[in-house]
Design a protein around this motif. Structure first.
Motif, short mmCIF file in Angstrom:
data_model
loop_
_atom_site.label_atom_id
_atom_site.label_comp_id
_atom_site.label_asym_id
_atom_site.label_seq_id
_atom_site.Cartn_x
_atom_site.Cartn_y
_atom_site.Cartn_z
N CYS A 90 38.12 14.84 -33.29
CA CYS A 90 37.56 15.85 -34.18
C CYS A 90 36.74 16.84 -33.37
O CYS A 90 35.89 16.45 -32.56
CB CYS A 90 36.68 15.20 -35.25
N GLY A 92 35.36 19.55 -35.13
CA GLY A 92 34.59 20.31 -36.12
C GLY A 92 33.17 20.51 -35.62
O GLY A 92 32.79 19.97 -34.57
N THR A 93 32.36 21.26 -36.37
CA THR A 93 31.05 21.67 -35.87
C THR A 93 30.19 20.49 -35.42
O THR A 93 29.70 20.47 -34.28
CB THR A 93 30.30 22.48 -36.95
N ALA A 94 30.03 19.49 -36.28
CA ALA A 94 29.15 18.35 -35.95
C ALA A 94 29.69 17.61 -34.73
O ALA A 94 28.93 17.20 -33.85
CB ALA A 94 29.02 17.41 -37.14
N CYS A 95 30.99 17.43 -34.69
CA CYS A 95 31.58 16.70 -33.56
C CYS A 95 31.54 17.55 -32.29
O CYS A 95 31.31 17.03 -31.20
CB CYS A 95 33.00 16.26 -33.89
N LEU A 132 36.76 15.69 -40.09
CA LEU A 132 37.40 14.58 -40.79
C LEU A 132 36.51 14.01 -41.88
O LEU A 132 36.89 13.07 -42.55
CB LEU A 132 37.77 13.49 -39.77
N GLY A 133 35.30 14.54 -42.03
CA GLY A 133 34.43 14.07 -43.11
C GLY A 133 33.21 13.29 -42.65
O GLY A 133 32.09 13.66 -42.99
N PRO A 134 33.37 12.20 -41.88
CA PRO A 134 32.19 11.38 -41.54
C PRO A 134 31.37 11.99 -40.41
O PRO A 134 31.20 11.40 -39.34
CB PRO A 134 32.82 10.04 -41.13
N VAL A 140 33.74 11.97 -33.82
CA VAL A 140 34.71 11.07 -34.46
C VAL A 140 36.05 11.16 -33.72
O VAL A 140 36.54 12.26 -33.44
CB VAL A 140 34.89 11.46 -35.95
S1 FES Z 1 32.90 17.65 -37.76
FE1 FES Z 1 33.87 15.86 -37.09
S2 FES Z 1 33.78 14.60 -38.82
FE2 FES Z 1 32.91 16.43 -39.50
#
Ligand code: FES
Length: 166
Positions: A90, A92-95, A132-134, A140
């Motif tokens: 993943c 995404g922003t947090a990851c 992916l949500g978590p 992740v």
């Molecule tokens: S950014 Fe990776 S799980 Fe949300």
């Protein structure tokens, strides 16, 4: 995951479906979004598993045979797993801020393939997700169907080494 699961992220435990649902919603569940949705699915899963095609068919109100036909017509889609295993990272922003992108690049360097491709020996396909949500478990990484969080690059690469030496 049942092949005919409704488009409701709470009904499936594989977070890749959350991202797939997002793409489906962006296209308002319209059949003309099929190609774009298939692209997202291919990026998430590394190929287009049968149950994913069935899921998309139901979400877009298309006959499964039509979705299968499109998935097999275009050369850039694959309905069979390219590698024996798939690792999905993943970014995404947090990851990303928790080194997800770094891990993806470390994988690419370590096994010598770019995201969306498979090692020459057919062992590992590298895929990418954009949330992916978590997010609280960032970064992740999904090993085949196993969702993991908070692994560092070394631990991720060690898992891939185990796949390659088996
Ligand atoms: S950014 Fe990776 S799980 Fe949300």
């Amino acid at each position: 995951v049942t092949p005919l699961a409704p488009v409701d992220p709470t009904t499936v435990d594989d977070p890749r479906y959350l991202e797939l649902d997002k793409a489906i919603r962006q296209h308002h569940n319209r059949p003309d979004g099929l190609i774009e949705v298939l692209h997202v699915a291919q990026r998430l899963f590394g190929y287009l598993p049968r149950e994913v095609l069935a899921y998309i068919a139901r979400a877009l109100s298309l006959p499964p045979s039509a979705v299968y036909g499109v998935a097999t017509f275009y050369h850039f889609f694959s309905i069979a797993p390219a590698g024996a295993h798939t690792v999905t990272v993943c970014t995404g922003t947090a990851c990303h801020v928790n080194r997800g992108t770094e891990i993806l690049h470390a994988i690419e360097r370590a096994i010598g393939v770019r995201v969306g491709h498979t090692t020459g020996d057919g062992t590992i396909t590298v895929a990418e997700a954009r949330c992916l949500g978590p997010c609280s478990q960032a970064p992740v990484v999904v090993f085949d169907d196993e969702i993991t969080g908070e692994l560092g690059a070394d631990a991720v690469l060690a898992r891939l080494d185990r796949w390659r030496t088996r």
